[in-house]
Design a protein around this motif. Structure first.
Motif, mmCIF file in Angstrom:
data_model
loop_
_atom_site.group_PDB
_atom_site.id
_atom_site.type_symbol
_atom_site.label_atom_id
_atom_site.label_comp_id
_atom_site.label_asym_id
_atom_site.label_seq_id
_atom_site.Cartn_x
_atom_site.Cartn_y
_atom_site.Cartn_z
ATOM 1 N N GLU A 320 0.836 -1.205 0.000
ATOM 2 C CA GLU A 320 0.000 0.000 0.000
ATOM 3 C C GLU A 320 0.864 1.245 0.000
ATOM 4 N N LEU A 323 2.219 2.049 -3.298
ATOM 5 C CA LEU A 323 1.193 2.684 -4.134
ATOM 6 C C LEU A 323 1.035 4.154 -3.765
ATOM 7 N N TYR A 564 -2.213 -0.595 -19.304
ATOM 8 C CA TYR A 564 -1.944 -1.961 -18.859
ATOM 9 C C TYR A 564 -0.503 -2.067 -18.375
ATOM 10 N N LYS A 654 -2.375 -7.432 -7.439
ATOM 11 C CA LYS A 654 -3.562 -7.786 -6.658
ATOM 12 C C LYS A 654 -4.405 -8.742 -7.479
ATOM 13 N N LEU A 656 -7.559 -10.712 -9.146
ATOM 14 C CA LEU A 656 -8.834 -10.280 -9.715
ATOM 15 C C LEU A 656 -9.964 -11.051 -9.061
ATOM 16 N N GLY A 657 -11.125 -10.458 -9.059
ATOM 17 C CA GLY A 657 -12.291 -11.092 -8.448
ATOM 18 C C GLY A 657 -12.761 -12.310 -9.224
ATOM 19 N N TYR A 666 -5.143 -11.774 -18.338
ATOM 20 C CA TYR A 666 -4.730 -10.952 -17.205
ATOM 21 C C TYR A 666 -4.136 -11.783 -16.076
ATOM 22 N N ALA A 669 -4.447 -7.218 -11.190
ATOM 23 C CA ALA A 669 -4.657 -5.795 -11.403
ATOM 24 C C ALA A 669 -3.781 -5.038 -10.423
ATOM 25 N N THR A 670 -3.598 -3.761 -10.672
ATOM 26 C CA THR A 670 -2.808 -2.958 -9.751
ATOM 27 C C THR A 670 -3.375 -1.550 -9.731
ATOM 28 N N ILE A 671 -2.933 -0.782 -8.738
ATOM 29 C CA ILE A 671 -3.394 0.599 -8.653
ATOM 30 C C ILE A 671 -2.243 1.510 -9.048
ATOM 31 N N GLY A 675 -4.193 6.622 -8.895
ATOM 32 C CA GLY A 675 -5.318 6.012 -8.197
ATOM 33 C C GLY A 675 -6.207 5.159 -9.072
ATOM 34 N N THR A 676 -5.953 5.156 -10.366
ATOM 35 C CA THR A 676 -6.798 4.331 -11.223
ATOM 36 C C THR A 676 -6.327 2.880 -11.188
ATOM 37 N N VAL A 677 -7.225 2.022 -11.582
ATOM 38 C CA VAL A 677 -6.902 0.605 -11.610
ATOM 39 C C VAL A 677 -6.393 0.244 -12.997
ATOM 40 N N SER A 678 -5.305 -0.512 -13.050
ATOM 41 C CA SER A 678 -4.835 -1.004 -14.336
ATOM 42 C C SER A 678 -4.722 -2.520 -14.295
ATOM 43 N N LEU A 679 -4.939 -3.115 -15.443
ATOM 44 C CA LEU A 679 -4.847 -4.568 -15.513
ATOM 45 C C LEU A 679 -3.410 -4.969 -15.816
#
Lengths: 847, 148
Positions: A320, A323, A564, A654, A656-657, A666, A669-671, A675-679
């Motif tokens: 964290e 990030l 990405y 991180k 994926l669900g 994929y 994913a990461t932040i 602050g946006t999420v990228s795959l």
């Protein structure tokens, strides 16, 4: 009760650790039976377990450990040498202890097994070695136990003196004595707490002393002169003097009564008891026990046991922080404030260091995973009558604990395989001119951010012919394919599911769980497995795995409007071609774009096409510049064409669900900093998706199909399909332009037929099956389509399923006239696309 | 929560999708947040609207309209998030508008009529008859288990 549970838990943790060491030590002892240091350490471990189990009221455990200890005493004292049988029974004892501990851990008490047989065997081993009858041994056991208690008091005194003795021996006796004239046990008492592990075994030597008469005079000798020196130096000390006098008689009493426990060891006066034993204590110190325990004491002081869950939590928090750091760095880059820039710079540095530090706490030497392997090899080689030496190189190589745990089982499996199938029996080895004893070398080293682990044996190697026969027998490959495969490819067939080359199924391997499981497990943690084998000279298995999984350096790219991340492990290089060059240098083989990278054809894969953002093959030429990310996927290289390359960044992976887990493209994913999420792209997944890599068997099949096409003129590659109504059909691959999938929703009606928009054209669809003509109600969401082109026109032939590509001779022995052939042992309809298309009902009017 | 009274009161977090009022048991809801930027995921099943960063945690946002077989939203109105707990961590449901937390009496609950379409029936456990409207209760487990 809670407090007691805690004590038990501590005991378990401690004992497990010692047991692991015990396994090692016993095995090492087999090679060097005279290693006193190791014997002393083994003895100490068993003794500690016995002592603690007595204290915790665990009678079974105490009994087992006690008998083991009895056997160890004469061994340590050099009365007889460790034989393989003795080692086996001792290892059995270790297993028994482990079993009892396991029961304790699961809350079942000590379990029902009383290990009577084992205890008897241990006693038998003791008596045969000593040449005494079992009854005598049993009596001795009882005696020992009695002595144990009486000696216990003496121990304290001994401990007290040991601390005193060490300076005395170094010639500091005078100074110490003068400075501290009352050199009584009391002042030293507090010091004794620390060396107590070293002293713990001393009661036993005292008890065993009678069995070893030669050592007693030696002890007396060494005891006598030493107390003599303090006498002139320090006038007041009363105790030493009587001791010097008393010591020789003590030894004298001990030596004749060979069977009796030595009473002098436990007299009431502490000083008197202390001094005679001092000789022995110092002897023990010389034999290594004292030194190593001093070392271990300091290790205990400088290490702390930490719950792994806490480390995991710390790791997450650092993730964290990384990030947040990335975000701050991005903001500070946008402001002009020098103070802010300096502060964020510092934050950057500290975060990096903290991250490294925390990651280090999770790093463990690979030795921890290797530890049990010598034992596995020993048991296995004994049971199959082979001789195998284990050599370890680079056991200090560190890797993340999670990864370590994940490779333990695959490693064991590989090692078992190597011993069971790889290394030959001694006779065979001698015949082949190799040393009787096989060598299994475990090697680990860092290379390019990855850990390489090699398992090398000098056995018979993998017999490619046998692999081929087996694969043929199991129907994994066809004879035609087998003929075109090289040795290396044949070797790698053992990684296919359901493969086992063991001529006979033994109790150790060949149970159906094969190398494919090992491969899958290794690939699950982002690793790769490859096999090299030289017939008659041995086999090398090489595992490459990432150092850690949590935080990885990545290349950030843009494609199709999204951002990405590509893990840098698979990154080889970046190539940028501007518009004009791109047009010239990207060439096409049919529809497949390739680029000549240093005279090698690099297949190009457009990321936006793979992600379904842009329809396949459209507007490729429109790009004013082409960015190619050259990636390594297993043993292949390919170029991933992306829109832009932004940055490199440390990213936190991180998961994926559940809804997205099954998308192979994929890895997670990461932040990002903003602050946006990228795959995170899964390079292997994309390679497989784009057919750069075709999984396992399919890959080799296609390879061979192609190779076969170029090699032999009388055969050709055919596409095997299921036409939709259960008929198996074959289409010559040479007449196929592409294989496509269309969504049923995209279909449009035109007159009597269905069409679909395809690369700016209208593609009419026809079915091979007379029964299935209404595609939109066929119940399928996607239609598998073979695109056939001639004279600039294309038509899509909808099939039920694409089955395979095979190399087949559609020659004389097949009934071509009727349009049928036998392919892969099944009757297959051979389809002439041109004929089908020209017959297509209602089609001709559209052309 | 609601056990003090003799009546069986249950608390539901309510929200609106199109003209329908839905409810989720309060204890299943982690939080309710306004419009949040999402990253779309190519190749993802249609039910997944995208991924969002919920204070450092990556959360999938599911399109509730798709789940319930409703047409895509017509207006530019940005969807809101109802973040529910699941065995695999939080998951966000995109809804049109967030309502109140209401307490309803168990007596007013009724299973759904058979005439409702099967997909929508499957996602609901039943309805509470409120004054002037119906509160449809979502079966969260079924919603989250909706396949690609």
């Amino acid at each position: 009760m809670d407090g007691f549970d805690e004590i038990i838990n501590e005991f378990l943790v401690e004992s497990y650790e010692s047991l692991d060491r015990l396994d090692d030590d016993l095995l090492a002892l087999e090679d060097a039976p005279d290693d006193r240091d190791r014997l002393a350490s083994i003895f100490r471990t068993v003794h500690t377990i016995k002592g603690t189990s007595g204290f915790l009221a665990l009678p079974t455990l105490e009994r087992v450990a006690h008998v083991g200890e009895n056997l160890l005493v004469p061994l340590r004292d050099g009365e007889f040498r460790l034989t393989s049988d003795t080692a086996s029974v001792l290892l059995e004892m270790v297993d028994a202890i482990r079993e009892i501990l396991g029961m304790l851990e699961s809350g079942q008490g000590e379990g029902d097994n009383d290990y009577a047989a084992l205890v008897e065997r241990l006693q038998a081993a003791l008596s045969t070695s000593k040449g005494v009858t079992p009854e005598d041994a049993a009596a001795a056991v009882a005696d020992d136990q009695a002595t144990e208690e009486s000696v216990a008091e003496a121990v304290e005194a001994i401990e007290a003196v040991i601390a005193d003795v060490i300076p005395a021996e170094t010639g500091a006796a005078e100074t110490q004595a003068t400075e501290n004239p009352t050199a009584e046990p009391e002042p030293v008492a507090e010091v004794t707490e620390q060396p107590s592990p070293a002293v713990a075994p001393t009661p036993a030597p005292a008890a065993e002393a009678p069995a070893e008469p030669s050592s007693v005079p030696a002890a007396a000798e060494s005891a006598a002169p030493v107390p003599a020196s303090p006498v002139p130096a320090a006038p007041p000390p009363e105790p030493p003097k009587p001791v010097a006098e008393k010591a020789p008689p003590a030894a004298a009493v001990a030596s004749p009564t060979a069977a009796a426990p030595p009473p002098p060891a436990a007299p009431p006066q502490p000083a008197a008891a202390a001094k005679p034993s001092r000789g022995r204590a110092s002897e023990a110190g010389r034999s290594g026990g004292g030194d190593s325990s001093e070392k271990s004491a300091s290790v205990v002081d400088s290490t702390v046991r930490i719950d792994v869950a806490l480390l995991d939590k710390l790791m997450n928090l650092v993730g964290e922080l990384v990030l947040a750091r990335n975000q701050i760095m991005q903001f500070s880059g946008a402001t002009e404030d020098p103070a802010m820039a300096a502060a964020s710079q510092r934050l950057n540095l500290i975060t990096t260091e903290l991250q490294e530090g925390v990651m280090k706490t999770r790093m463990q030497p690979i030795r921890n995973a290797w530890n049990k392997l010598p034992r596995v090899v020993r048991d296995l080689s004994t049971s199959c009558g082979k001789k195998v030496a284990v050599v370890m190189e680079g056991a200090d190589t560190e890797l993340d604990k999670t990864i370590l745990e994940a490779i333990k089982d695959p490693l064991t499996h590989i090692v078992r395989n190597s011993v069971d199938h790889g290394i030959e029996p001694p006779e065979v080895r001698l015949e082949a001119g190799k040393p009787e004893e096989g060598t299994l070398c475990l090697r680990a080293f860092h290379e390019g951010g990855q850990v390489n682990i090699e398992i090398v044996d000098d056995g018979g190697g993998i017999n490619a012919d046998r692999v081929r026969d087996k694969a043929l027998e199991k129907g994994l490959i066809t004879p035609e394919q087998a003929d075109t495969m090289g040795d290396r490819e044949l070797t790698n067939l053992i990684l296919l599911p359901g493969f086992s080359t063991a001529a006979k199924v033994t109790n150790v391997s060949g149970r159906g769980v094969g190398m494919d499981v090992v491969k899958t497990n290794i690939e699950r943690i982002g690793g790769t497995l490859e096999i090299q084998s030289k017939g008659g000279q041995g086999t090398t298995l090489r595992i490459k795995i990432p150092l850690t999984l949590a935080i990885v350096p990545a290349l950030i790219i843009k494609s199709g409007g999204g951002q990405y991340a590509i893990p840098q492990v698979s990154l080889l290089e970046l190539v940028r071609l501007d518009g004009a060059r791109a047009k010239k240098e990207i060439e096409y083989i049919h529809d497949v774009p390739v680029y000549r990278l240093r005279e090698h054809l690099l297949p190009l894969v457009y990321l936006d096409e793979q992600l379904g953002i842009r329809p396949f093959g459209q507007h490729r030429q429109d790009l004013d510049a082409v960015n190619i990310v050259v990636l390594q996927a297993e043993d292949r290289q390919f170029g991933l064409v992306v829109e832009a390359i932004t940055d490199t960044q440390e990213i936190v992976v991180k998961p994926l669900g559940a809804h997205l887990k099954n998308i192979s493209a994929y890895a997670g994913a990461t932040i990002m900093g903003d602050g946006t999420v990228s795959l995170i792209l899964d390079v292997i997944g994309i390679a497989q998706k784009s057919c750069v890599l075709i999984e396992h068997r399919d890959r080799s099949l296609r390879e061979h199909a192609h190779r076969g096409m170029s090699r032999s003129k009388d055969g050709e590659s055919v596409l095997i399909i299921d036409s939709g109504d259960g008929t198996r059909a074959a289409i010559r691959l040479s007449s196929v332009a592409r294989l496509e999938e269309f969504a049923t929703n995209d279909l449009e009606r035109s007159g009597h037929s269905y069409v679909v928009q395809y690369r700016g054209q209208i593609l009419p669809l026809i079915s091979l099956s007379s029964q299935v003509s209404d595609f939109s109600n066929s119940g399928q969401e996607r239609l598998h389509t073979v695109v056939y082109s001639y004279e600039g026109q294309s038509v899509g032939i909808v099939v039920g399923k694409i089955v395979d590509i095979v190399h087949q001779q559609l020659g004389n022995n097949n009934d071509v006239a009727s349009g049928r052939s036998v392919i892969q042992d099944r009757v297959t309809q051979i389809v002439d696309l041109k004929h089908v298309v020209s017959q297509g009902v209602g089609m001709s009017s559209h052309w | 929560m609601s056990q003090q009274s003799s009546q069986q009161l249950e608390s539901y977090c309510t929200f609106r999708v199109d003209d329908l009022l839905f409810g989720v048991e309060v204890c299943q809801v982690q939080e309710v947040i306004r419009t949040h930027p999402t990253t779309s995921v190519p190749l993802a099943p249609a039910v997944v609207h995208g991924l969002m960063n919920l204070r450092g945690q990556i959360v999938s946002a599911l399109n509730l309209r798709y789940v319930l077989g409703m047409p895509p939203a017509q207006s530019d109105h940005k969807p809101m998030n109802v973040v529910v707990r699941s065995s695999e961590g939080p998951i966000s449901l995109l809804v049109d508008e967030i309502g109140d937390v209401v307490q309803v009496d168990r007596d007013r609950f009724e299973p759904l009529p058979e005439t409702l379409q099967s997909q929508q029936r499957e996602m609901l456990t039943g309805a509470f008859k409120l004054e002037g409207k119906l509160l449809l209760i979502l079966d969260i487990d079924r919603v989250l288990a909706i396949p690609a």
